[in-house]
Design a protein around this motif. Structure first.
Motif, short mmCIF file in Angstrom:
data_model
loop_
_atom_site.label_atom_id
_atom_site.label_comp_id
_atom_site.label_asym_id
_atom_site.label_seq_id
_atom_site.Cartn_x
_atom_site.Cartn_y
_atom_site.Cartn_z
N GLN A 97 44.11 -39.23 41.08
CA GLN A 97 43.69 -37.88 40.68
C GLN A 97 44.78 -36.82 40.92
N ASN A 381 36.61 -33.99 44.86
CA ASN A 381 37.75 -34.70 44.27
C ASN A 381 39.03 -34.03 44.72
N LEU A 383 41.26 -32.34 43.39
CA LEU A 383 41.58 -30.97 42.96
C LEU A 383 40.92 -29.91 43.84
N PHE A 386 43.44 -28.38 45.92
CA PHE A 386 44.53 -27.69 45.23
C PHE A 386 44.01 -26.40 44.62
N ARG A 387 44.92 -25.50 44.32
CA ARG A 387 44.60 -24.39 43.46
C ARG A 387 45.63 -24.38 42.32
N ILE B 102 39.34 -41.00 34.47
CA ILE B 102 40.14 -41.96 35.24
C ILE B 102 39.31 -43.22 35.45
N LEU B 114 36.26 -41.71 37.33
CA LEU B 114 36.03 -40.26 37.46
C LEU B 114 35.85 -39.73 36.05
N THR B 376 43.09 -19.53 47.86
CA THR B 376 42.24 -20.71 47.71
C THR B 376 41.69 -20.90 46.30
N TYR B 377 41.58 -19.82 45.54
CA TYR B 377 40.98 -19.94 44.21
C TYR B 377 42.06 -20.06 43.13
N SER B 378 41.68 -20.72 42.04
CA SER B 378 42.59 -20.94 40.92
C SER B 378 42.46 -19.82 39.91
#
Lengths: 433, 433
Positions: A97, A381, A383, A386-387, B102, B114, B376-378
């Motif tokens: 992933q 998962n 992600l 991650f950001r 995936i 996934l 922390t946020y995308s």
């Protein structure tokens, strides 16, 4: 047995309704006090709570690295190997992933990129309570490790003998976690959210817990700018779809493996055969009698339903309406039905895929949206560690061409300064000639 | 001018502190009333609010499809083309984000998958207020369209003349949106969250708005199981990093394009040249005088700072500490510094990449984490319109081998029924022989 097609819509909705979960004002007030204490007094507050709540005379906060490294010596070979297999499978599935950056020229001279960045500091809460949960360490620690997070903090309460179970320590070691804090409950969440002298502050907190942990996570996410948590928490649940040839013993075992989690767990069977439902009922009674967590499972079964449906297709429709955390398909051939799966957290296909495989070792994550959140939330998962952010690089000619889109839109939206930031650059280009 | 290295840590923190944003109890109480009214009375409540708040005599809720289709006839050719270019670029960049499932065998006989599933029903709020925002439709509508969501609802308030701006309608048409609701504020959020006779219920609500919209989004996310919202909201902000050769006119224009958004917007310049900061100050005064939203921009500038740093490297460290929504790099050569970017929502590289390019048309999304949430946020991306779930399929032999990991872990965690779900299957296999 609930006969779906003989009931009206109201009764159908009622049988799928989850027990209400409302945090008490009392829990909230206690959590606010604990958060404030840790915010203002740091380590001192954590040590005070360790004395009061955990009855420790000389509490400590951090597990020495040697203890983490030596924990495996206290494990049986079987358990050590089991932890290693679970770790390896979870790592393999989540490694697949790992995200890739995207780089794209949308129009000549306009380069756009989407980049992934590991969340810098993450915290993992592992409940103590009635049983140690090394699987909980693996399901979160592997992801933190794969993301490359700079700071990973694990908090978990000590046992009555003031130690942390060596299985937890060994799982943490495999995940490369060096900061393990002997602290549980709202205090542990506060320590990770605000940081203390001993505990590094993190940006995102993962992990399940009791009502204090859940409330403390909600409170820090609501009050600290930039703080995030993994997902809304709720009681665990399973829904089994079985056909007329399914094995009632297997069905009962799967329902009970969910029911033993907690008295508020919910288990549902959807089956197109009255005979199988009756046999499952018998198997439940027989298997229940032998369980060490019989009382818990029995209470959970009281919230639960065995439902007769007309067809497997109808079962999938009812399942989509419920949105189960775990969905087990004990069907002769599940493949043709897989495109009917909706709003499920994790799916277990076939007679030989019990939920406990995913709970521990298949490789999928056992942290899943529950309580209906599977309509919108993902199973945990990679992600989640991650950001993403975007980058754009525009050339002079690129901006000249793109201005034909920017300027009319800025004008339509009445935003002069947005237009000016472009036209001032166009003028500068024209002056260069 | 704030000289970073001449100030103590407290003053440094203070200059980066965002203005406090606290929703009043009054706003919360009003929103709770509106949510309850729409929940219990549906369309009738929305129509009542349209009469009371929007002063409409004969309000309607849904825009007829013909009106959506014909809106483009009311647009200038320039604006129509601008909307089409923005739509195409945003679509191109987000199409590249379409996720792939995936499928992986973690150990023999253990298949893990996934899978991505579009969130079934999504709602998009587009503010009305002082200006129509077709760009806001594009930045969210394209993603809903690409995800293949079954239901997409757009809510937006009508103008004083009781119509919706044709630029909004045309952008919605390009995005394939057929359900456009003439409703704004907390009522619109309630309609999408609970559903009414005319408005389909959605699972996730996207879009910016005023304090009532923000509060209503928070309330429905907290109280309706399964309901999600895009991200925490906060005032918009930009941070510019400029070197000694940067163009002060460009810097001032970029700062002002952010400042005109709202009085609570925050703009920050980090520069290693005193001369450039002074010239930027002059340019700000000159450019400000010409803006139609001068008063707003002037108030925003009062919250804002021009900061002298020692070096470009130090500027990146300060930026990471602040975590800006927009980060503009007016540097001779930004490439060597890009790996220093941290906690930014969207990055604009070079002298000819103004923020307004990303706000409208480059292809990146303009919905970004702000108020420190970029840690922390995308930035909004296509995956926000999807959820993931996992599927595992285990063969008999696969389970036999995997049981060596499951059984010791279940025993260590004291979960009998988890073990039993596996051993009962192993027994069945043994009996088959």
């Amino acid at each position: 047995m609930f006969r779906w097609n003989e009931e009206n819509q109201q009764a159908q909705q009622a049988v799928l309704t989850r027990p209400a979960v409302t945090a008490s004002k009392e829990v909230e007030a206690i959590c606010i006090d604990i958060l404030n204490a840790v915010k203002t007094q740091g380590d001192a507050a954590l040590l005070k709570m360790a004395k009061e709540f955990d009855k420790r005379e000389t509490p400590r906060l951090l597990v020495p690295v040697e203890e983490i490294n030596q924990a495996e010596q206290l494990l049986s070979n079987e358990l050590k190997a089991a932890i290693e297999t679970a770790y390896a499978n979870v790592k393999r599935f989540h490694q697949a992933q790992l995200p890739k950056d995207i780089k794209l020229t949308t129009q000549p001279g306009v380069l756009c990129e989407l980049k992934y960045q590991a969340i810098e500091a993450v915290g993992i809460y592992v409940p103590g309570g009635s049983a140690p949960l090394p699987s909980s360490v693996i399901m979160q620690g592997v992801l933190a490790q794969l993301s490359g997070a700079q700071t990973v903090v694990l908090t978990t309460p000590v046992k009555a003998d003031e130690t942390i179970n060596p299985a937890i320590l060994y799982a943490a070691k495999l995940c490369g976690i060096k900061t393990i804090v002997e602290s549980g409950g709202a205090g542990a969440i506060a320590a990770m959210a605000y940081g203390t002298e001993s505990v590094p502050k993190v940006n995102k907190i993962f992990g399940p817990g009791n009502s204090f942990v859940t409330m403390a996570k909600q409170l820090v996410a609501q009050t600290i700018p930039g703080m995030a948590i993994d997902m809304p928490a709720g009681p665990s649940e399973v829904l089994v779809i079985a056909d007329e040839r399914a094995n009632p013993e297997f069905i009962a075992a799967d329902l009970l493996s969910q029911a033993e989690h907690g008295a508020d767990s919910q288990v549902i069977l959807l089956c197109n055969s009255e005979r199988i439902i009756e046999k499952t009922q018998q198997a439940l009674t027989e298997q229940l009698a032998k369980l060490s967590r019989k009382d818990t499972a029995e209470q959970a079964l009281a919230n639960s339903s065995l439902i007769l449906v007309d067809s497997v297709e109808q079962a999938f429709a009812v399942s989509a309406q419920y949105g189960p955390e775990h969905l087990i398909l004990q069907l002769a051939d599940a493949q043709p039905y897989l495109n009917l799966v909706k709003n499920a957290g994790s799916v277990f296909v076939g007679d030989y895929t019990p939920e406990s495989a995913g709970d521990y070792a298949s490789g999928t994550n056992h942290v899943l949206p529950t309580y209906g959140y599977s309509a919108t939330y993902s199973s945990l998962n990679l992600l989640d560690f991650f950001r993403t952010y975007t980058v754009q690089t525009i050339s002079k000619n690129g901006l000249r061409e793109l201005s034909k889109a920017i300027l009319p839109l800025a004008a339509a939206e009445g935003l002069d300064a947005h237009a000016n930031a472009v036209s001032i650059r166009l003028e500068a280009m024209n002056n260069e000639r």
